[in-house]
Motif scaffolding. Structure first.
Motif, PDB file in Angstrom:
ATOM      1  N   GLY A 122     110.586  12.729  13.154  1.00  0.00           N
ATOM      2  CA  GLY A 122     111.472  13.664  13.829  1.00  0.00           C
ATOM      3  C   GLY A 122     111.319  15.095  13.365  1.00  0.00           C
ATOM      4  N   GLU A 123     110.808  15.292  12.151  1.00  0.00           N
ATOM      5  CA  GLU A 123     110.695  16.652  11.630  1.00  0.00           C
ATOM      6  C   GLU A 123     109.617  17.452  12.358  1.00  0.00           C
ATOM      7  N   VAL A 124     108.579  16.783  12.809  1.00  0.00           N
ATOM      8  CA  VAL A 124     107.499  17.477  13.521  1.00  0.00           C
ATOM      9  C   VAL A 124     108.061  18.161  14.765  1.00  0.00           C
ATOM     10  N   ASP A 125     108.906  17.445  15.492  1.00  0.00           N
ATOM     11  CA  ASP A 125     109.475  17.998  16.719  1.00  0.00           C
ATOM     12  C   ASP A 125     110.321  19.233  16.427  1.00  0.00           C
ATOM     13  N   VAL A 126     111.083  19.193  15.353  1.00  0.00           N
ATOM     14  CA  VAL A 126     111.924  20.338  14.975  1.00  0.00           C
ATOM     15  C   VAL A 126     111.045  21.542  14.633  1.00  0.00           C
ATOM     16  N   ILE A 127     109.981  21.303  13.876  1.00  0.00           N
ATOM     17  CA  ILE A 127     109.078  22.389  13.470  1.00  0.00           C
ATOM     18  C   ILE A 127     108.390  23.004  14.681  1.00  0.00           C
ATOM     19  N   LEU A 128     107.933  22.153  15.604  1.00  0.00           N
ATOM     20  CA  LEU A 128     107.271  22.668  16.809  1.00  0.00           C
ATOM     21  C   LEU A 128     108.246  23.482  17.646  1.00  0.00           C
ATOM     22  N   GLY A 129     109.523  23.060  17.663  1.00  0.00           N
ATOM     23  CA  GLY A 129     110.535  23.804  18.403  1.00  0.00           C
ATOM     24  C   GLY A 129     110.738  25.194  17.839  1.00  0.00           C
ATOM     25  N   LYS A 130     110.574  25.331  16.534  1.00  0.00           N
ATOM     26  CA  LYS A 130     110.716  26.640  15.906  1.00  0.00           C
ATOM     27  C   LYS A 130     109.462  27.491  16.109  1.00  0.00           C
ATOM     28  N   LEU A 131     108.345  26.832  16.430  1.00  0.00           N
ATOM     29  CA  LEU A 131     107.104  27.567  16.662  1.00  0.00           C
ATOM     30  C   LEU A 131     107.183  28.344  17.969  1.00  0.00           C
ATOM     31  N   ASP A 132     107.568  27.670  19.049  1.00  0.00           N
ATOM     32  CA  ASP A 132     107.679  28.306  20.361  1.00  0.00           C
ATOM     33  C   ASP A 132     108.559  27.425  21.237  1.00  0.00           C
ATOM     34  N   GLU A 133     109.741  27.901  21.573  1.00  0.00           N
ATOM     35  CA  GLU A 133     110.699  27.084  22.305  1.00  0.00           C
ATOM     36  C   GLU A 133     110.325  26.915  23.767  1.00  0.00           C
ATOM     37  N   GLU A 134     109.556  27.818  24.329  1.00  0.00           N
ATOM     38  CA  GLU A 134     109.287  27.801  25.758  1.00  0.00           C
ATOM     39  C   GLU A 134     107.912  27.232  26.117  1.00  0.00           C
ATOM     40  N   THR A 135     106.982  27.222  25.161  1.00  0.00           N
ATOM     41  CA  THR A 135     105.599  26.826  25.465  1.00  0.00           C
ATOM     42  C   THR A 135     105.241  25.533  24.746  1.00  0.00           C
ATOM     43  N   GLU A 136     104.672  24.589  25.471  1.00  0.00           N
ATOM     44  CA  GLU A 136     104.260  23.323  24.883  1.00  0.00           C
ATOM     45  C   GLU A 136     103.041  23.543  23.976  1.00  0.00           C
ATOM     46  N   PHE A 137     102.926  22.705  22.946  1.00  0.00           N
ATOM     47  CA  PHE A 137     101.869  22.864  21.952  1.00  0.00           C
ATOM     48  C   PHE A 137     100.487  22.774  22.597  1.00  0.00           C
ATOM     49  N   GLU A 138     100.313  21.823  23.518  1.00  0.00           N
ATOM     50  CA  GLU A 138      98.999  21.679  24.150  1.00  0.00           C
ATOM     51  C   GLU A 138      98.628  22.913  24.982  1.00  0.00           C
ATOM     52  N   ASP A 139      99.631  23.616  25.517  1.00  0.00           N
ATOM     53  CA  ASP A 139      99.349  24.846  26.261  1.00  0.00           C
ATOM     54  C   ASP A 139      98.898  25.960  25.318  1.00  0.00           C
ATOM     55  N   LEU A 140      99.481  25.988  24.114  1.00  0.00           N
ATOM     56  CA  LEU A 140      99.028  26.963  23.117  1.00  0.00           C
ATOM     57  C   LEU A 140      97.569  26.723  22.757  1.00  0.00           C
ATOM     58  N   ILE A 141      97.198  25.442  22.662  1.00  0.00           N
ATOM     59  CA  ILE A 141      95.815  25.093  22.298  1.00  0.00           C
ATOM     60  C   ILE A 141      94.837  25.478  23.402  1.00  0.00           C
ATOM     61  N   ILE A 142      95.130  25.078  24.646  1.00  0.00           N
ATOM     62  CA  ILE A 142      94.179  25.355  25.732  1.00  0.00           C
ATOM     63  C   ILE A 142      94.078  26.856  25.993  1.00  0.00           C
ATOM     64  N   ASP A 143      95.169  27.585  25.807  1.00  0.00           N
ATOM     65  CA  ASP A 143      95.112  29.046  25.981  1.00  0.00           C
ATOM     66  C   ASP A 143      94.214  29.677  24.918  1.00  0.00           C
ATOM     67  N   ALA A 144      94.344  29.211  23.684  1.00  0.00           N
ATOM     68  CA  ALA A 144      93.496  29.739  22.604  1.00  0.00           C
ATOM     69  C   ALA A 144      92.031  29.411  22.866  1.00  0.00           C
TER      70      ALA A 144
END
Length: 581
Positions: free
Chosen positions: A503-525
């Protein structure tokens, strides 16, 4: 004035349009007598109706407290890994079983839609429709009134025209997961939820405090308007001057919030998980594989920018598929033939794909399985990869059981029983394993790595769960030079994902970017990088942001411990508490 009792002779002559209101009085009388037959919430029907779960004492006590003392309006703020979802679903099922709730709206981040659908169906036998279901979309905005049980992305729900349609509805119960996203009362999301008509509401968050105590005030106000007074009086009484994150009058604030918030802590609960151990085997592609990977990646980069959203999605899937094995990309490449102008390149790529029949990753997998003495679950995201693995295991005379979304429920159950009793390997897709408890096994091999870290967490959660008696071992097969190799670096080296509490991973990812999904950050990069050196820079920047998000999470966790202490736990049974105070 007491409702008069209406006997059976009167009932036969009653009609809804009776001029003397007899029908209305009868209905009121009937409902009152029906409710009187139900025991108080110290007896929970839902415990006998849930499937495949054994609730902890703190979860049962939380449900009782939520429904009795809090009257079905509350904040579930347990620390991560303690089962807020189980508590919310048990409480929901209890209200449905007692006839108190019919219409339910569950609002969650987009990445959690399928997880909630899975939990509610497999564990509680409650069927929900999701906002991205075709049947739902076909109804357009009318869907919000057409279906009684809906799981929706809060990002979709808060936007027009959906928000306007939802605001016209009356819901018996609204559940909001990751409710800390609504911490700002000036946002569209907060105002949207505050405007909805609901009888009961559950807010779920492991981190009710983020940047300042005003955010806590805003969340509480969504559930209990006015209970904390005005924002001005709250600040004056409970927020330290010059430091909006540090409270004053600790004891008074704790006493006030303890009647509004439930927060169980790992230190005071009886939840115990075995340790998790992760190891990575890095694989080097053969020359044909390397050429194929680079060629497909160039196609994705060249076509991604400026393409319609649907084509972008297909290209992202294609990039993920080649991170598994070349064969996984075959059907996607063919589907792009009539959608992209570069058909000659696509034909060449399809020929390359078909020529690579035994990739290095598959060779490594067979070697690893042969060395293992215990049972192991091999996870892959893609059906072509699943087919290639099972075909190879069969040729190598390694006993296996398949598990994928194309199988019927009976076939899945039979395959799992075979794995438990006699076969060594379970080959599973993410879809096929939904709702399955596989804790009789303690070894996982991630044949390919989903770009969504929550999917990885869900895989591990199939065996790292209540009832697991052994330490859990996770082996990641990572092909050097692929995007998945960099994702693994981010999740493992930067934030030690495999050592975090569930459950902690989800909380950390939420603090990274609340509006953008992690996979979208990857494909954009990936698509905006001209070369691997630039992509590495992008990944390093993302890694530093992840690390900062993790550090912020633990800092806030310490702050919340100071604010809440142990005063909000339900670890001690609530039976001795009066139903109302």
């Amino acid at each position: 004035m007491p409702v008069p009792f209406i006997n059976s002779i009167d009932i036969k002559e009653l009609t809804p349009d009776s001029r003397y209101e007899s029908y209305r009085l009868f209905k009121l009388n009937y409902e009152a007598h029906t409710l009187a037959l139900h025991p108080a919430f110290d007896t929970l029907f839902s415990l006998n109706l849930a499937r495949g779960i054994i609730p902890f004492d703190h979860q049962v006590n939380s449900v009782k407290k939520l429904l009795s003392r809090f009257r079905g309006r509350g904040m579930l703020c347990d620390e991560v890994g303690l089962g807020k979802t189980i508590e919310a679903c048990l409480a929901m099922m209890e209200l449905i079983t007692r006839g108190l709730v019919k219409r339910v709206l569950i609002l969650v981040p987009p990445s959690l839609i399928e997880q909630w659908k899975e939990e509610t169906f497999f564990k509680f036998n409650l069927e929900f429709i999701t906002s991205d279901d075709k049947r739902f979309k076909d109804c357009r905005t009318d869907a919000w009134g057409e279906f009684d049980r809906i799981i929706a992305s809060i990002h979709t729900a808060k936007k027009m025209p959906h928000s306007n349609a939802i605001s016209q509805q009356n819901f018996d119960l609204i559940i909001v997961d990751e409710a800390h996203h609504l911490k700002n009362a000036n946002t569209v999301g907060w105002k949207f939820l505050n405007s909805l008509r609901k009888k009961y509401i559950f807010l779920l968050t492991a981190t009710p405090v983020h940047n300042n105590l005003e955010e806590l005030f805003n969340l509480v106000t969504l559930v209990y308007p006015g209970e904390l007074g005005t924002l001005k009086s709250f600040k004056r009484n409970y927020v330290s001057s010059g430091d909006r994150l540090t409270p004053k009058n600790y004891e008074s604030l704790r006493t006030l919030l303890s009647e509004l918030i439930i927060r169980n802590r790992r230190a005071t609960s009886d939840v115990k998980f075995t340790k998790r151990h992760a190891r990575t085997i890095q694989i080097h592609m053969s020359e044909p594989e390397k050429i194929f990977y680079e060629s497909v990646s160039n196609l994705v980069k060249n076509q991604y920018k400026g393409s319609p959203q649907q084509i972008k999605m297909t290209l992202r899937i294609l990039q993920e598929e080649i991170g598994s094995v070349p064969a996984a990309a075959g059907s996607t490449l063919e589907s792009l033939m009539d959608k992209l102008s570069d058909s000659i390149t696509l034909k060449e790529l399809i020929e390359q794909c078909n020529s690579i029949t035994f990739p290095e990753k598959l060779r490594t997998l067979i070697e690893v399985i042969n060395k293992l003495t215990d049972k192991v679950i091999v996870f892959t995201k893609f059906r072509p990869s699943h087919a290639l693995i099972t075909e190879t295991l069969k040729k190598c005379d390694i006993p296996y059981s398949p598990l994928h979304g194309g199988m019927t429920r009976i076939e899945k159950e039979s395959s799992i029983k075979d794995f438990q009793r006699k076969t060594k390997v379970l080959i599973a897709t993410d879809v096929g394993s939904e709702g399955r408890n596989l804790q009789f096994c303690n070894n996982i091999i991630n044949f390919d790595l989903p770009w969504n870290p929550m999917r990885i967490e869900q895989r591990i959660g199939r065996i790292s769960r209540i009832g697991q008696e052994k330490d859990v071992h996770i082996l990641n097969l990572s092909t050097k030079g692929t995007i998945e190799d960099y994702i693994l670096y981010l999740l493992d080296a930067k934030i030690n994902m495999f050592e975090l509490v569930i459950g902690e991973v989800d909380v950390i990812l939420g603090k990274l970017d609340e509006e953008t999904e992690f996979e979208d950050l990857i494909i954009d990069a990936w698509t905006k990088s001209a070369n691997m050196a630039q992509f590495e820079n992008e990944i390093n920047t993302l890694g530093e942001n992840l690390l900062a998000a993790k550090q912020k999470y633990f800092t806030l966790k310490d702050t919340e411990d100071k604010i809440f202490g142990n005063q909000f736990t339900t670890a001690v049974a609530e039976e001795s508490q009066p139903e109302e105070e």
